[in-house]
Motif scaffolding. Structure first.
Motif, PDB file in Angstrom:
ATOM      1  N   ARG A 342       0.830  -1.205   0.000  1.00  0.00           N
ATOM      2  CA  ARG A 342       0.000   0.000   0.000  1.00  0.00           C
ATOM      3  C   ARG A 342       0.870   1.264   0.000  1.00  0.00           C
ATOM      4  N   LEU A 345       2.301   1.827  -3.482  1.00  0.00           N
ATOM      5  CA  LEU A 345       1.274   2.313  -4.405  1.00  0.00           C
ATOM      6  C   LEU A 345       1.047   3.818  -4.231  1.00  0.00           C
ATOM      7  N   LYS A 349       1.700   6.409  -7.370  1.00  0.00           N
ATOM      8  CA  LYS A 349       0.377   6.525  -7.977  1.00  0.00           C
ATOM      9  C   LYS A 349       0.408   7.348  -9.259  1.00  0.00           C
ATOM     10  N   TYR A 365      -4.665   2.179 -12.548  1.00  0.00           N
ATOM     11  CA  TYR A 365      -4.282   2.182 -11.142  1.00  0.00           C
ATOM     12  C   TYR A 365      -5.170   1.229 -10.328  1.00  0.00           C
ATOM     13  N   SER A 366      -6.456   1.225 -10.649  1.00  0.00           N
ATOM     14  CA  SER A 366      -7.383   0.343  -9.945  1.00  0.00           C
ATOM     15  C   SER A 366      -7.032  -1.124 -10.149  1.00  0.00           C
ATOM     16  N   THR A 369      -3.855  -1.972  -8.124  1.00  0.00           N
ATOM     17  CA  THR A 369      -4.115  -2.056  -6.681  1.00  0.00           C
ATOM     18  C   THR A 369      -4.911  -3.300  -6.318  1.00  0.00           C
TER      19      THR A 369
END
Length: 488
Positions: A342, A345, A349, A365-366, A369
């Motif tokens: 996390r 990321l 980002k 990005y989604s 993740t």
């Protein structure tokens, strides 16, 4: 034990042998006429004064009720009884019950039911099996019948088409030729197969035991079969009880057979060995959900087209692999350290979104993740094979890499239709072998299985011993026979 160990022959218990001989001589169970009910309770409600008869119809136990509509005009009252159990007593003292029932005009239709007279306890249970047709002469149960004529001539008759299996109960399959009138009534069967169930005591066969055992029996034979009525037989071989409820499957629309193990052309009887391991594991390790693999195997046989069978086997293989890995603590380890992941990321980002095509920054990005914390679905089978210490051959790897993705996303085995049917059947056989191998290792079976290579006029051959070694002890178990000797 040595591989060429001689077969061990064990005598069948005398009370079982006597019933088998009666069946061979023409005896068969039949639905009795029932005495009138004197007590009838449905979901605790006393309807004894309404019960006027009892009969079996289409496998259900029906309690005929006079004027029952007049007391159940209210839908709420009807719903209170739907799928609820009933029980009662007949005039001759026998007790009847059903696990669930519904109201149908003038009767209560009961399902998964029994009629048992406690004063005459059954010793054995027997049923007529539909759709059962294994290879001839492939059984482990032998019946020798010797007859001496008036002139002193001795003749021997041998019936070799029989099987003995050990599961939660002991099961005996025995076949006899139908008489002319029976053959006329049972045009779909040349011969009648009967299943004898020895529960080891006077209790009725439990559905929670018989149902999974029948799934295992269907699997090792590679064909569906079923029965609806199980008859209780007492010490004097009279009918004293009856249990109803569908066990098995009716695949008369697609009566196909694809055994997972050699059933003929071999000296060993592998089906009883494999089944015993399946039955033990089914009941001792419910968390494996073994029923998924067994039932999907049968589902594939009932498919109307090759793509359906191929896809069904892939689903079964991946699902069973998942449940195997679900029991392995190492399999639950995440792919990444979540806190570090996390943090990384957040730091990257903007750089990740900048790599996307215009307008797709958030989408990229989604997706990144949402990288799963567990292994990808396409890796489940490989990991399960590694866990079970089974090598993956080049043929298997091809089906996992190319075959799985194509069939899941397009429902096709090939982009272009193939003229040679072997192109389809050989690929199906590879996936089937993988499923069988995974089941075998999971239940502790170390005997023979069938591979995917095939010689003309022969079933699929056993895999090479370097890939699938056969344990000497399993081979010795597969050479065990059971004998009935009788003097006529």
């Amino acid at each position: 034990m040595k591989e060429n160990a001689s077969r061990h022959v064990e005598e069948v218990p005398i009370h079982v042998a006597a019933l088998i001989l009666k069946i061979l001589d023409g005896w068969a169970p039949s639905v009795p006429s029932f005495a009138l009910p004197v007590q009838f309770l449905w979901n605790g409600r006393d309807l004894s004064n309404k019960a006027s008869g009892i009969l079996i119809e289409a496998g259900s136990l029906n309690v005929i009720c006079s004027d029952i509509e007049s007391i159940f005009f209210d839908h709420t009252e009807r719903n209170d009884l739907r799928n609820k159990p009933f029980e009662g007593v007949l005039a001759d003292g026998a007790r009847f019950k059903a696990d669930s029932a519904f109201l149908d005009v003038d009767r209560a239709n009961g399902y998964y039911w029994s009629v048992i007279d406690a004063r005459r306890p059954p010793r054995l249970w027997v049923t007529h099996v539909k759709g059962f047709n294994p290879p001839k002469g492939a059984g482990n149960l032998l019946i020798h019948r010797t007859k001496t004529s008036a002139d002193g001539t001795v003749s021997t008759c041998m019936d070799a088409d029989g099987y003995r299996f050990r599961g939660v109960y002991t099961y005996y399959f025995v076949k006899r030729d139908l008489f002319d009138d029976e053959r006329e009534r049972n045009k779909s069967d040349e011969n009648a197969w009967f299943l004898i169930i020895d529960t080891g005591n006077e209790s009725a066969p439990s559905r929670s035991h018989v149902y999974p055992d029948v799934s295992g029996l269907q699997f090792v034979f590679g064909r569906a079969f079923y029965f609806d009525l199980i008859f209780g037989i007492d010490e004097s071989y009279g009918q004293v009880a009856i249990v109803g409820g569908r066990h098995g499957r009716d695949h008369s629309h697609r009566p196909r057979a694809k055994p997972p193990i050699p059933l003929d052309f071999c000296a060993e009887h592998w089906a009883p060995v494999f089944f015993a391991a399946i039955s033990d594991t089914y009941h001792s390790r419910p968390e494996l959900r073994l029923y998924i693999a067994l039932t999907f195997y049968l589902d594939g046989l009932a498919s109307y087209h090759v793509e359906g069978e191929y896809m069904t086997l892939h689903v079964a293989l991946e699902a069973f692999a998942f449940w195997l890995l679900n029991q392995d603590p190492e399999a639950e380890r995440p792919l990444v350290d979540k806190s570090k992941w996390r943090e990384w990321l957040r730091e990257h980002k903007d750089k990740i979104k900048a790599l996307a095509s215009p307008g797709f920054g958030e989408t990229l990005y989604s997706k990144i993740t949402s990288i799963p914390a567990r292994r990808a679905a396409s890796r489940v089978v490989e990991d399960a094979f590694q866990l079970m210490k089974i090598d993956i051959t080049a043929e298997m790897a091809s089906e996992l890499d190319d075959g799985r993705g194509t069939i899941v996303h397009t429902a096709l085995m090939f982009q272009e239709s193939q003229e040679n049917v072997e192109s389809y059947t050989s690929r199906i056989a590879v996936v089937r072998t993988m499923l069988v191998a995974l089941i075998a290792r999971a239940v502790g079976y170390r005997g023979a299985i069938l591979g995917w290579t095939k010689k003309p006029g022969r079933p699929y051959d056993e895999p090479a011993t370097t890939w699938w070694p056969i344990d000497d002890e399993a081979r010795a178990d597969a050479r065990q026979r059971f004998m009935i000797e009788s003097v006529l």
